[in-house]
Every structure is written in structure tokens, then in C-alpha cells.
Design a protein around this motif. Structure first.
Motif, short mmCIF file in Angstrom:
data_model
loop_
_atom_site.label_atom_id
_atom_site.label_comp_id
_atom_site.label_asym_id
_atom_site.label_seq_id
_atom_site.Cartn_x
_atom_site.Cartn_y
_atom_site.Cartn_z
N ASP A 152 -3.13 1.34 18.00
CA ASP A 152 -2.03 -0.35 18.49
C ASP A 152 -1.78 -0.12 19.88
O ASP A 152 -1.38 -0.07 20.59
N THR A 153 -3.11 -1.49 19.94
CA THR A 153 -3.12 -2.02 21.47
C THR A 153 -2.91 -3.44 21.48
O THR A 153 -2.36 -3.98 22.84
N ALA A 154 -1.36 -4.09 20.71
CA ALA A 154 -0.38 -4.59 20.62
C ALA A 154 0.28 -5.09 21.45
O ALA A 154 1.56 -5.37 22.15
N ALA A 155 0.81 -3.32 21.77
CA ALA A 155 2.21 -3.21 22.54
C ALA A 155 2.17 -1.97 23.36
O ALA A 155 1.22 -1.38 23.41
N ASP A 156 3.03 -1.79 24.51
CA ASP A 156 2.58 -0.80 25.60
C ASP A 156 3.08 1.33 24.82
O ASP A 156 3.62 0.24 23.62
N THR A 157 2.62 1.56 24.84
CA THR A 157 2.50 2.05 24.33
C THR A 157 2.25 3.81 25.36
O THR A 157 1.78 4.04 26.82
#
Length: 316
Positions: free
Chosen positions: A33-38
Motif C-alpha cells: 500500500d503505497t498510497a498512504a504513509d506507513t
């Protein structure tokens, strides 16, 4: 890898990249999931690495003297780089580049799958100059073999410097091994430009992936040795010199090697990568043994590669 099984001999000088590696192993799919900060938490290692440092760490097992020529920055890491090379017992010929940080690569591996690698650019090695090479001419002259690599072809200053390095060595009668890295080398240096440089080198190392791109057939490499044999033949034809080609192939471009030189029977051998407990920088492990064997005109054997298979002759 097991011990080399021979007396250390000869002088190898490595003109290559020195940098810091930051490595971490993440769970499979951790970055899906690269659409949100992790936020992730995992063990990390920080080591002195790069082609020159890695190769030197294994070359000291085979060669009586190992020298490293490289560009370094002037930040907090420089002292650690010098200390690391001193512990290895290699000759240091490092050119400080004021105002530049030392190069760093962040390597994230997801489970047993692919890696994400981000390298700082530019690197102090891209600032290595023709004048720097002239400064170490005596070191080159005292060498039995000089190793260098394709990362220098990225820099406006280091590109003419690596050409000058090969010219100087040719004038001195010192053989050169050129490692065709990185894998995307063909994206910024076409084979037509590389050929005159490689024609002045005695040994060239390339992955099947790199060879395919250079020969205008990206993605053509297969997981059998047929393409590697073909690539060695084609590169020999294009370069047109008595260069020994070491073409690495396999699922990760290191499991197998085809060795080919005009006028000699081609050979193939396994590197033992699948059996290795430590796989980091394994290509440099293999290269160190290969270079000593080439210099001493002997074949690799199981003791050097640390596995039972050893090298085997094979008709092309």
C-alpha cells in the motif's frame, strides 16, 4: 564461503565505489500500500559497502596485497570508512570530495521476494577525476591486476577518469577487469561507446540481464545457459579483442557463470549461491576468487567457491 585453499599472492587494486548500506528485512507485502504513509519497525544494519569495499573484503583472502582507490565525502561517515578499510588491511588511496556527503544505499527486502534499493546520487565517486588517477599511477604500476566498474560512467568527471584509468593501465602493461554494473548500464552508455573501452580490458564481467540490454534484446535472457553462451559470443564479436567474458546468469543473476575467451574452450560453473548461508555481496565473493584464478591461470574449484559442485568445463 570456505577458505580459498591456496597461498595468497599478487596485488589487486580496486578502483570502485565505497558507500554506506542501510539494510532491512520487511514482511512480504509490507510496502504493497503505497498510497498512504506507513510506519514500520524492523531490524536494520548499517555497513560500509559498495563494490570496492565489498570486493576488498573477499580479495584479501586470495591476494597478498589489496588496494582501494575511491572518492569519499567529508561527513561523519568518512572516519568509519577509513577505519573499516584499515581493519581489512588494504591499502587506502581515498580522494576526499569537500562539500559532499558519502554515498548511501537503502535496501529493503520484502520477505523472500524483490528488493527496493534507493541510492544517493550523485556520489563522491562521480567526482573522481583524471588528475586523481594520475596521482595513483605508481600504485597502478605496482599492481598485477586492476579492477574497476561501470558506476563511474554515470559521472561527468568520473567517466573520462575511468577511460583514462584503462589507458594508463594499458600503457603500463597492467591488465584490467571491468565489471559492467549497474544492471541499467545500457540505459546511459550504449555498447558502441563501451566497446573501445572494453577492448582494452583483459576481463569483463556482466550479468545476462545487462548483456541482453547492451545487445539490444532487453528481457531476452533465459534461466538456462543458452543465452549466456550466445551473449558471450556476441560481445566478443562486437568488442573484437582477446577479452575473457564472465557472464552471470540464473534467477538472481549469480547462480551460474559462463566463461568465454577467444581461442579457448568455454566453460561453465555454479557459484554455490543457493547453498550459501550468507548471500549479501555474494557476487563480490565469486569475483575475488575468479580474478585470482584468472591471474594465476588456474580453474576455480570447489574449495574456492565453498560448495561441492566446483567449476566444470563445457563445450559452447
Amino acid at each position: 564461503m570456505a577458505g580459498p585453499g591456496h597461498e595468497r599472492s599478487g596485488t589487486l587494486t580496486i578502483v570502485g565505489d565505497v558507500r554506506l548500506d542501510i539494510r532491512s528485512m520487511l514482511p512480504a507485502g509490507a510496502l504493497a500500500d503505497t498510497a498512504a504513509d506507513t510506519d514500520l519497525f524492523a531490524p536494520m544494519t548499517l555497513t560500509v559497502a559498495g563494490t570496492a569495499a565489498n570486493l576488498a573484503s573477499f580479495a584479501v583472502q586470495h591476494f597478498a596485497q589489496v588496494n582501494v582507490i575511491a572518492g569519499v565525502g567529508d561527513d561523519f561517515a568518512t572516519a568509519g570508512i577509513r577505519d573499516h578499510l584499515q581493519r581489512l588491511g588494504v591499502g587506502q588511496h581515498l580522494f576526499g570530495k569537500p562539500g559532499h556527503a558519502n554515498a548511501t544505499t537503502v535496501i529493503l527486502r520484502m520477505g523472500d521476494g524483490a528488493r527496493v534499493m534507493v541510492s544517493s546520487d550523485p556520489s563522491p565517486n562521480h567526482l573522481l577525476s583524471v588528475e586523481d588517477i594520475d596521482t595513483v599511477a605508481a600504485v597502478l604500476a605496482a599492481s598485477d591486476l586492476v579492477f574497476t566498474e561501470g558506476h563511474f560512467l554515470r559521472g561527468a568527471a568520473s567517466r573520462p577518469a575511468v577511460h583514462h584509468l584503462v589507458d594508463v593501465c594499458a600503457g603500463l602493461g597492467v591488465p584490467v577487469c571491468f565489471d559492467l554494473v549497474p544492471h541499467d548500464l545500457a540505459g546511459f552508455v550504449p555498447l558502441a561507446e563501451l566497446a573501445p573501452l572494453l577492448a582494452r580490458c583483459s576481463v569483463a564481467i556482466a550479468s545476462a540481464q545487462t548483456a541482453a540490454a547492451l545487445l539490444g534484446r532487453p528481457g531476452a535472457e533465459r534461466q538456462d545457459d543458452g543465452f549466456a553462451w550466445w551473449a558471450a559470443e556476441q560481445l566478443t564479436r562486437v568488442v573484437g579483442a582477446d577479452t575473457t567474458w564472465l557472464i552471470r546468469w540464473g534467477p538472481t543473476n549469480i547462480e551460474q557463470v559462463v566463461s568465454s575467451r577467444p581461442g579457448a574452450a568455454p566453460r561453465a560453473y555454479a557459484t554455490g549461491y543457493e547453498l550459501a548461508a550468507e548471500k549479501t555481496a555474494y557476487g563480490d565473493r565469486v569475483a575475488a576468487a575468479e580474478l585470482w584464478c584468472w591471474l594465476n591461470k588456474v580453474d576455480l574449484d570447489a574449495a574456492m567457491l565453498g560448495h561441492a559442485g566446483g567449476a566444470r568445463g563445457q563445450d559452447g
